[in-house]
Write an enzyme that holds these catalytic residues in place. Structure first.
Site, PDB file in Angstrom:
ATOM      1  N   SER A 204       0.845  -1.191   0.000  1.00  0.00           N
ATOM      2  CA  SER A 204       0.000   0.000   0.000  1.00  0.00           C
ATOM      3  C   SER A 204       0.877   1.236   0.000  1.00  0.00           C
ATOM      4  CB  SER A 204      -0.899   0.020   1.242  1.00  0.00           C
ATOM      5  OG  SER A 204      -1.590   1.264   1.341  1.00  0.00           O
TER       6      SER A 204
ATOM      7  N   TYR B 169      -2.043  -0.407  10.227  1.00  0.00           N
ATOM      8  CA  TYR B 169      -2.114  -0.963   8.868  1.00  0.00           C
ATOM      9  C   TYR B 169      -0.905  -0.525   8.049  1.00  0.00           C
ATOM     10  CZ  TYR B 169      -3.809  -1.524   4.042  1.00  0.00           C
ATOM     11  OH  TYR B 169      -3.938  -1.848   2.716  1.00  0.00           O
TER      12      TYR B 169
END
Length: 250
Positions: A145, A159
């Site tokens: 990501s 995350y």
């Protein structure tokens, strides 16, 4: 690409995973669509692939659980044949909040799926594909990501940290397996229109933040899928330990 090319996609029932499964099948891969809970979504992807003449199976497994990961890969062996490609797409996030509000249980859940799960799947793939173990080589693509670069402050630092670990794994494993016929790369999606944002409590998040993207829009899962498929393909045969940011210039 022949049907002898076998691809396993973790978290393949929705979003980027589903888009990758469908595109891979169009390119001739036999596809194993892994899911944790949503059997209906995974079976829908499989049905769509089969109706188009492709080969696919849906396989349940929680990648955070070692025994289930081992069983997942064994089932792919039995149903589709020798694995030649892996996409580590399974990942979770939880409700947006600052670090000061997090508890250890949440952190452990995030890391168990996003980091431990990715490591375990890479391990099982390497055991099958490495020429050191009698395999014929292959390719691994980890779905990271852009949060690994930005840190996702005020929303998902846990995350983001997990995806930073995925980036480090990608670099190290690429070097570890480079002489054994396995390439390891990653894509780093930015703001992509998927259901994952609802998991964080803000289904419309992409529309809220797209103004911060140089291209002034969110991305589609299919745009990420095409980058993944390039990294799996022979067109990227001299590419390992590399990253493609699919983030509109962010």
């Amino acid at each position: 690409m022949s049907l002898a090319s076998v691809l396993l996609i973790t978290g393949g029932g929705r979003g980027i995973g589903a888009a990758t499964a469908l595109e891979a099948a169009r390119r001739g891969y036999a596809v194993a669509v892994n899911y944790r809970r949503n059997a209906a979504a995974a079976e829908q992807v499989v049905t769509e692939i089969r109706l188009a003449g492709g080969q696919a199976v849906a396989v349940a497994a929680d990648v955070a659980v070692e025994a289930e990961v081992v069983a997942l890969f064994e089932q792919v062996d039995r149903t589709l044949g020798p694995l030649t490609a892996l996409v580590n797409n399974a990942g979770i996030l939880e409700t947006q909040m600052r670090l000061e509000s997090l508890d250890a249980a949440r952190i452990q859940r995030i890391l168990a799926t996003n980091v431990t799960g990715t490591l375990l799947c890479c391990r099982e793939a390497a055991r099958r594909m490495s020429t050191r173990h009698g395999g014929k080589g292959g390719a691994i693509v980890n779905v990271s990501s852009v949060a690994a670069r930005t840190g996702s402050p005020g929303e998902y630092v846990d995350y983001a940290a997990s995806k930073g670990a995925v980036d480090t794994l990608t670099m190290g494993l690429a070097q570890e397996l480079a002489g054994e016929g396995i390439r390891v790369n990653a894509v780093r999606p930015g703001f992509i229109y998927t259901d994952m944002h609802a998991d964080g409590g803000e289904p419309g998040r992409v529309d809220r933040v797209k103004a911060f993207v140089p291209m002034q829009r969110g991305g589609q899962p299919e745009e990420v899928a095409r980058a993944i498929l390039w990294l799996l393909s022979d067109e990227s045969s001299y590419t390992t330990g590399s990253f493609i940011d699919v983030a509109g210039g962010r």
